[in-house]
Design a protein around this motif. Structure first.
Motif, short mmCIF file in Angstrom:
data_model
loop_
_atom_site.label_atom_id
_atom_site.label_comp_id
_atom_site.label_asym_id
_atom_site.label_seq_id
_atom_site.Cartn_x
_atom_site.Cartn_y
_atom_site.Cartn_z
N VAL A 1 0.86 -1.18 0.00
CA VAL A 1 0.00 0.00 0.00
C VAL A 1 0.90 1.23 0.00
CG1 VAL A 1 -1.73 1.32 1.27
CG2 VAL A 1 -1.85 -1.18 1.23
N LEU A 2 0.70 2.10 -1.00
CA LEU A 2 1.49 3.32 -1.10
C LEU A 2 0.87 4.37 -0.18
CD1 LEU A 2 3.95 4.17 -2.89
CD2 LEU A 2 2.31 5.33 -4.37
N ILE A 3 1.69 4.91 0.73
CA ILE A 3 1.24 5.88 1.72
C ILE A 3 1.88 7.24 1.42
CG2 ILE A 3 1.25 6.50 4.17
CD1 ILE A 3 -0.43 4.03 3.67
N ASP A 4 1.06 8.28 1.31
CA ASP A 4 1.57 9.63 1.08
C ASP A 4 2.24 10.11 2.36
OD1 ASP A 4 2.08 12.28 0.57
OD2 ASP A 4 -0.01 12.84 0.18
N ALA A 5 3.56 10.15 2.36
CA ALA A 5 4.32 10.53 3.55
C ALA A 5 4.71 12.00 3.56
CB ALA A 5 5.57 9.65 3.67
#
Length: 208
Positions: A185-189
């Protein structure tokens, strides 16, 4: 996935993207849910692996060839697996790790040469396990690199490869997340720490 089944969770991303902070927050949240997670890291997470860590994250950027790094990372990972990860999962404890094999796939397999096939082959032969869920923290490499170098931890060998290297890492992690959408899951950091933690909790809660 049954609520009683132990979860193997990894956090990945470029240097300075906040993985260590978010791994700690995730472990704290799991404890608040009545679970008993093991918080660990790579390279490291077991006595022998921690000794290998110092060889990898300290010193001159050109200290090792990519091929040597793959072998060192895998040796540390095998020790981590035998002494920390497998025992925890076998007793029903979740494992939250700051980095796992995806870092080797990207750092050595994709950005320091065309070595992904070698990484995957060695991984299949001596590691043979993937996380149930991988949270990929994605953010601007320039901001992340500045943050990482500002720590002054002495473990900045990979940061010293420079900004272009960090851009290649980001592209590698994004490609890996697209390649394994069922696990990653790509998480906007780029957001504040609370918003990042909330996004991670949502992703993990869907697996509980």
């Amino acid at each position: 996935m049954a609520a009683t089944q132990a979860l193997f969770l990894s956090l990945e991303g470029i240097d300075g993207s906040g993985k260590s902070t978010q791994a700690r927050r995730l472990a704290d949240w799991l404890r608040a849910q009545g679970r008993d997670p093991v918080l660990t890291r790579e390279p490291g997470g077991a006595p022998g692996a921690e000794e290998i860590r110092r060889l990898l994250v300290e010193g001159d950027p050109d200290r090792w060839s990519p091929e040597t790094e793959i072998l060192l990372f895998t040796a540390a990972r095998r020790d981590h697996l035998e002494r920390t990860i497998h025992p925890a999962l076998a007793t029903g404890r979740d494992v939250v790790t700051d980095r796992f094999a995806d870092s080797t796939r990207v750092y050595q397999g994709a950005t320091r040469g065309d070595l992904r096939a070698l990484v995957d082959d060695i991984h299949a032969r001596v590691i043979g396990i993937e996380p149930d869920l991988t949270l990929v923290l994605d953010m601007d490499p320039e901001v992340a690199l500045t943050r990482g170098l500002a720590r002054g931890s002495g473990e900045d060998r990979f940061e010293e490869f420079g900004l272009e290297f960090q851009h290649r890492l980001r592209a590698g992690f994004r490609a890996l997340a697209a390649e394994a959408p069922g696990r990653c899951v790509l998480i906007d950091a780029s957001r504040d720490a609370d918003a990042i933690a909330a996004a991670i909790r949502d992703a993990v809660a869907a697996r509980l």
